[in-house]
Design a protein around this motif. Sequence first.
Motif, PDB file in Angstrom:
ATOM      1  N   LEU A 259      -6.914  -8.934   1.690  1.00  0.00           N
ATOM      2  CA  LEU A 259      -7.391  -8.150   0.555  1.00  0.00           C
ATOM      3  C   LEU A 259      -6.986  -8.845  -0.735  1.00  0.00           C
ATOM      4  O   LEU A 259      -5.795  -9.074  -0.980  1.00  0.00           O
ATOM      5  CB  LEU A 259      -6.795  -6.741   0.614  1.00  0.00           C
ATOM      6  N   LEU A 260      -7.958  -9.196  -1.545  1.00  0.00           N
ATOM      7  CA  LEU A 260      -7.699  -9.849  -2.830  1.00  0.00           C
ATOM      8  C   LEU A 260      -7.876  -8.812  -3.927  1.00  0.00           C
ATOM      9  O   LEU A 260      -8.991  -8.432  -4.268  1.00  0.00           O
ATOM     10  CB  LEU A 260      -8.665 -11.019  -3.038  1.00  0.00           C
ATOM     11  N   GLY A 261      -6.760  -8.334  -4.469  1.00  0.00           N
ATOM     12  CA  GLY A 261      -6.800  -7.305  -5.498  1.00  0.00           C
ATOM     13  C   GLY A 261      -6.347  -5.970  -4.954  1.00  0.00           C
ATOM     14  O   GLY A 261      -6.813  -5.531  -3.900  1.00  0.00           O
ATOM     15  N   CYS A 262      -5.428  -5.325  -5.679  1.00  0.00           N
ATOM     16  CA  CYS A 262      -4.896  -4.044  -5.212  1.00  0.00           C
ATOM     17  C   CYS A 262      -4.756  -3.077  -6.382  1.00  0.00           C
ATOM     18  O   CYS A 262      -3.697  -2.484  -6.611  1.00  0.00           O
ATOM     19  CB  CYS A 262      -3.550  -4.249  -4.510  1.00  0.00           C
ATOM     20  N   GLY A 263      -5.853  -2.946  -7.147  1.00  0.00           N
ATOM     21  CA  GLY A 263      -5.901  -1.930  -8.197  1.00  0.00           C
ATOM     22  C   GLY A 263      -6.202  -0.580  -7.584  1.00  0.00           C
ATOM     23  O   GLY A 263      -5.854  -0.311  -6.433  1.00  0.00           O
ATOM     24  N   THR A 264      -6.892   0.287  -8.313  1.00  0.00           N
ATOM     25  CA  THR A 264      -7.140   1.631  -7.798  1.00  0.00           C
ATOM     26  C   THR A 264      -8.033   1.597  -6.557  1.00  0.00           C
ATOM     27  O   THR A 264      -7.773   2.294  -5.575  1.00  0.00           O
ATOM     28  CB  THR A 264      -7.784   2.512  -8.883  1.00  0.00           C
ATOM     29  N   VAL A 265      -9.079   0.770  -6.587  1.00  0.00           N
ATOM     30  CA  VAL A 265      -9.959   0.665  -5.422  1.00  0.00           C
ATOM     31  C   VAL A 265      -9.255  -0.094  -4.301  1.00  0.00           C
ATOM     32  O   VAL A 265      -9.273   0.323  -3.138  1.00  0.00           O
ATOM     33  CB  VAL A 265     -11.285  -0.029  -5.789  1.00  0.00           C
TER      34      VAL A 265
END
Length: 565
Positions: A259-265
Amino acid sequence: MSAETIVIKLGSSVLPDDAAALRGVQEIYREVRAGRRVVCVVSAFGDTTDTLCARARDLAPRANEALYAEFLATGEAAAVLAFALALDGGGIPVETLDVHGLALATTGATLDATPVSVDVEALNRALEKAPVVVVPGFVGKDANGRSTLLGRGGSDLSAIFIAHALEAACRLVKDVDGWFEDDPARTGPAPRRYATLHWDDAIASPAPIVQAKAVEWARRLDRPFEVAALESSGPTTVSAADSAFAPTPSSPRPVRVALLGCGTVGAEVARRLVRETDHELVSVLVRDVDRSRPGVPRAVITDDPAVALAHGADIVIELLGDVELAGPLVRAALELGADVVTANKTLLAHDGTELEALAASRGVRLMGSAAVGGAVPMLETVARIASTTRVARLRGVVNGTCNFVLDAIAAGADLDAAVREAQRLGFAEADPSADLEGRDSADKLRLLARAAFSVDVTDASPPPVLGASSESRAPRRRLVVDAWRDESGDVRSATRIEALGSSDPLATVRSEHNALEITDTSGRRHVVRGRGAGPRPTSVAVLADLADAVRARWAALSPPAEVLA
């Protein structure tokens, strides 16, 4: 009823609690994005029915059967509303019918009744309003209007009977992946799973997982049905066809996901992946490794892009949003032979054609359903229509930030106040310029036009949504994307602010909701709508792409079924 309708039954073992309902939402969305209308038959969640039975016995050891049935029916009534809320939270438009609205009429014993009719017109009316209608299983009404029950496991019978009335397909979703020759939970050699199962073999099965009365009814009505687990790619079909065993699975390992990116989504997606045993979350790329991320294992978090791609992921999910960082990482993942799922509209709008060619050359998939419309299946719907007919025009409202800001200005707010409130509610980014200047909508239009017309369009973005002039305060102003074929067959496009008439299907779109109207060359109009933004709707679309990629991988490994002698 159209063949594009399916009745799906979700039982208590599949919906033990609210968290499990989120997986149920994915099962329903899988059908919605394939263009089908869904009647979802639900049972009471978890052990609710057993709890109600015990409570009723404590209150009245020799209870009046009509009162007892009415009491147990409250479990299904609550389940209908709870699951409808889960669908709504996921951005999927939904209607409900309670036991009175469904009007499933029964005859026979109060606690083991037999269905005789259902209000097909009520179901059709509800399906005209929304692609999904949730109804209660297990319960009905007798000729005197009193509650009846269809017997233990009666939701199976509800689903099969409703499917027959609608001339629809039917799937009974269970906590095991199909019908097995014996109980798969028993000790000893693993039992074989049926790919197809004849009515007679189903009725005689030593491991029944469908109510016997329901199977008898299906045979009598000649109504085939499927038995499968959530998000299954290989159901058991029960019908008049000869029984055949499915190929023995090769015990595939869980799919490895980076997973690349772990903001709200990204955080929403990560938590789902951690809970599900058929996926292994091997890495999560973030900018700040010290930030708290509840539910995401600390051991898989990294701020090094090279490390994030160094774990042999089968599928890479890109949710960075930043094109400069995301572009090279997506290319690297495809080069390594990983499928890629992304919600990055800007990356796909400007580099999508090149990336799709790279994916094809490596025999992998690039998927970006969430890039336009969130859980509103816009790209899928456009592509499906374009594959069977010619699209003449598409126009839509695809940016929730502008919806909110324009409505606030029309109500008297100034631009700055409207933007601040949109940011407070989560409808606008910290930097909303891409939304307000139309760049976000223009990127989405480019993707939609590519799916509809197989061409790339260029479009000058409109000016920012400015001020509070008399024109700005007009009601029903929306930022509309538009692409069409002109008389010479060339594709034209525009992104502009329009004052819409009250009868325009785009006029009622509010806040984070999106809508798209597609007109084919015969003049037929197709409209899809729903929540187009927010962590839950976007994650629903991302996880749907992930599920499709997983099914495609395992389908390629499946040998043919073994027909029984």
